[in-house]
Design a protein around this motif. Structure first.
Motif, PDB file in Angstrom:
ATOM      1  N   ALA A  89      -5.341   2.198   6.250  1.00  0.00           N
ATOM      2  CA  ALA A  89      -6.874   2.644   5.937  1.00  0.00           C
ATOM      3  C   ALA A  89      -7.211   3.850   6.888  1.00  0.00           C
ATOM      4  CB  ALA A  89      -7.744   1.495   5.512  1.00  0.00           C
ATOM      5  N   SER A 109      -0.003   5.573   0.108  1.00  0.00           N
ATOM      6  CA  SER A 109      -0.959   6.690   0.239  1.00  0.00           C
ATOM      7  C   SER A 109      -0.529   7.450  -1.258  1.00  0.00           C
ATOM      8  CB  SER A 109      -0.809   7.556   1.271  1.00  0.00           C
ATOM      9  OG  SER A 109      -1.073   6.697   2.451  1.00  0.00           O
ATOM     10  N   GLU A 132      -5.098   6.798   7.280  1.00  0.00           N
ATOM     11  CA  GLU A 132      -5.091   7.556   6.049  1.00  0.00           C
ATOM     12  C   GLU A 132      -6.581   8.517   6.281  1.00  0.00           C
ATOM     13  OE1 GLU A 132      -5.383   5.324   2.403  1.00  0.00           O
ATOM     14  OE2 GLU A 132      -3.437   5.758   1.943  1.00  0.00           O
ATOM     15  N   HIS A 165       0.733  -1.079  -0.030  1.00  0.00           N
ATOM     16  CA  HIS A 165       0.013   0.099  -0.029  1.00  0.00           C
ATOM     17  C   HIS A 165       0.868   1.158  -0.130  1.00  0.00           C
ATOM     18  CE1 HIS A 165      -3.529   2.419   1.059  1.00  0.00           C
ATOM     19  NE2 HIS A 165      -2.757   3.111   1.826  1.00  0.00           N
TER      20      HIS A 165
END
Ligand SMILES: Cc1ncc(C[n+]2csc(CCOP(=O)(O)OP(=O)(O)O)c2C)c(N)n1
Ligand SMILES: CC(=O)[C@@H](O)[C@H](O)COP(=O)(O)O
Ligand SMILES: [Mg+2]
Length: 596
Positions: free
Chosen positions: A475, A451, A478, A449
């Motif tokens: 998640a 961002s 973020e 992952h």
């Protein structure tokens, strides 16, 4: 108590065990086989003045019922409830909590020495050991000491049901079978008499009065005695007695009418164990040099698919992990590539063999550790939470932690292809989740992952199955405005040389592993960053330096802060804590690493 009443009591105990253990899960077969034996023990000996030591302890349910814990039995193996093994916190009648096999006789040796030094030889020392546990090396180290001290009485009760999970293997099993068949010859001379013991047996292990008589005679002798008790694993419960796999050794919640789990709508999730077993059988079909070794746990470690196809290349060495490792070293010296499948916790006892018999010689042995991390209901001595700490210092050993089934298959092949030294994979006790594909793979690092359009605030380094929680935490972070990268190194020891540079690009790094945080992968990564002069603070999340009680795996991981909420909480606390070293500005690029 007259014999009919004893029989009724045994019958009531069996019904109680079946009803409760089918509801809670636990060790059904072993305990059904130990009903009369345990009754006799408590009728002849005066616990806790006399010491009763149960080897492995999985067969101590009747002992618990006879020492006042029937009322709590509905809480067996549940968080805050009764342990599935003896527990000193629960009762003065309980001595040994460790569920690792083959230790009871050593405890008994020490207790007997204490009794002698205290002038308390009227307090009996009794050790109950199964035929499976007797295949473990420690048991013979203890027998050597016990038999050599005729002045120190110890009563060794051999609970011989001919099985570990599967039928017990090796020459000892054959010897015990001969003793069972020929009582006359047995009494004259056998392994135990040759080691200095008086031998009583074979005794019918379901005749309470007969066992009592043998125990009383043994006690009266005031010397080392082996009482060879012959039992049936799963006695009195058809589904267990007829279960060819393992006599319902350990069950989850099952239907008491059948001993089988209630039919559930399968969500298709396979266990890590089954994914491994199938992958290994496939590799074995391609590689004739691949062999496998189990320490009396062929099915629990998933080796049966390979064993069914290539029986001559799968070896069950008994409950003998140290021997398993060094025997693997011998196989490797002979030109083969052994795969040693062992629960993580049980490899603890074979660290020296990994270090000096395998790694010193740079031998191509692959260890596959099932039950790595929190296992759950079997409690502190079953959690596989020390393998990374104990083995990260082994020179030349390469350790991988697959995050999903696809990586397990890939890493297993990669490990078996490595011929210049030992390799190790660690797998959790869990359903294998869906595959988690990487966004990119850079210098051996899987970027899971990153961002977009955000600063490189936090790097989460996920070890194996912690990837799922790390992604969920990313998640959450973020939504709180942070830029997050999640990376899976796959091979965690030695530390990937590109990882410090990736860490250097972030303001904070957090490693996440289901191993003790002391000396595990995170510690190695933090050390690698220090060695590389990387300024980014690295925080290690892992299991505490403690013995973690039994309980549901997910709840215990959450309590350790190894779920999404815990990881998120840790990151926010670090960022809020000025002492944590989270720089207000992103560090200058002291390492022109390539963008993740
Ligand atoms: C060192 C170690 N290896 C493996 C195990 C897993 N294990 C638990 S019980 C068991 C079989 C024990 O057989 P036995 O001692 O004969 O007892 P039974 O279940 O037959 O009563 C095994 C292999 C363990 N507890 N400890
Ligand atoms: C007592 C023992 O060591 C094993 O029987 C253990 O209960 C295995 O547990 P799982 O195979 O269910 O993880
Ligand atoms: Mg047995």
């Amino acid at each position: 108590m007259a014999e009919p009443e004893l029989g009724q009591l045994a019958s009531r105990l069996r019904s109680f065990l079946i009803g409760h253990v089918c509801a809670t899960g636990g060790h059904l077969g072993p305990n059904l086989g130990a009903v009369e034996l345990t009754l006799a023990l408590h009728r002849v000996f005066d616990s806790p003045r006399d010491s009763l030591v149960f080897d492995t302890g999985h067969q101590a349910y009747v002992h618990k019922l006879l020492t006042g814990r029937s009322g709590e039995f509905g809480t067996l193996r549940q968080a805050g409830g009764l342990s599935g093994y003896p527990s000193r916190r629960e009762s003065v009648h309980d001595l040994v909590e460790n569920s690792h096999a083959s230790t009871a006789l050593s405890y008994a040796d020490g207790l007997a020495k204490a009794r002698a030094l205290n002038g308390e030889q009227d307090r009996a020392v009794v050790a109950v050991i199964g035929d499976g546990a007797l295949t473990g090396g420690m048991a013979w180290e203890a027998l050597n000491n016990l038999g050599g001290a005729p002045q120190r009485p110890v009563i060794v009760v051999l609970n011989d049901n001919g099985r570990s999970y599967a039928p017990t293997t090796g020459a000892l099993a054959a010897h015990l079978a001969a003793l069972r068949q020929d009582a006359g010859a047995a009494v004259c001379r056998n392994l135990f008499t040759d080691l200095g013991f008086t031998y009583f047996g074979p005794v019918d292990g379901h005749d309470t009065e007969g066992i009592e008589e043998a125990l009383r005679r043994a006690r009266a002798l005031c010397r080392p005695v082996v009482v060879h008790v012959v039992t049936v694993k799963g006695k009195g419960y058809g589904p267990a007695e007829q279960d060819v796999a393992d006599c319902l050794h350990a069950v989850g919640t099952v239907d008491p009418a059948t001993g089988r789990p209630a039919p559930i709508r399968s969500n298709g999730a396979r266990s890590w164990t089954s994914v491994f077993g199938q992958a290994l059988a496939e590799v074995a079909a391609e590689r004739a040099d691949v062999v496998a070794i189990t320490a009396a746990m062929l099915r629990p470690t998933g080796l049966h698919p390979m064993q069914q196809r290539f029986p001559e290349r799968v070896f069950d060495v008994g409950i003998a992990e140290q021997h398993a490792v060094t025997s693997a070293a011998g196989l490797a010296m002979g030109g083969f590539h052994p795969v040693v499948a062992i629960y993580a916790t049980f490899l603890n006892r074979a660290v020296d063999q990994v270090l000096m018999d395998v790694a010193l010689h740079r031998l191509p042995v692959t260890f596959v550790l099932d039950r790595a991390g929190i296992t759950g209901p079997d409690g502190p001595s079953h959690h596989g939470m020390w393998d990374l700490s104990l083995l990260s210092a082994v020179p030349g050993l390469r350790i991988a932690a697959p995050r999903d089934p696809a990586r397990l298959r890939t890493l297993l092949r990669a490990a078996i292809d490595m011929q210049d030294g030992p390799t190790l994979l660690r797998l959790p006790k869990a359903a294998a989740g869906p595959d988690i594909e990487a966004l990119a793979r850079i210098d051996g690092l899987d970027i899971l992952h990153r961002s977009t359009r955000r600063p490189l605030d936090v790097l989460l380094v996920a070890v194996g199955p912690m990837a799922e929680a790390a992604l969920a935490a990313a998640a959450l972070l973020e939504t709180q405005g942070f830029g997050v990268t999640v990376v899976d190194p796959r091979w965690v020891i030695p530390v990937n040389a590109a990882l410090p540079a990736l860490i250097a690009r972030h303001r904070l790094a957090v490693t996440i592993e289901d191993n003790s945080r002391t000396g595990g992968a995170g510690s190695a990564i933090a050390q690698a960053c220090r060695d590389a002069r990387v300024d980014t603070p690295v925080t290690v999340l892992g299991l505490p330096r403690a013995f973690i009680p039994h309980g549901p795996r997910k709840a215990l991981l959450a309590q350790a802060g190894l779920d999404a909420a815990g990881i998120t909480r840790a990151v926010r606390e670090l960022i809020a804590d000025p002492a944590a070293g989270f720089p207000s500005e992103r560090p200058a690029l002291s390492h022109p690493a390539r963008r993740p």
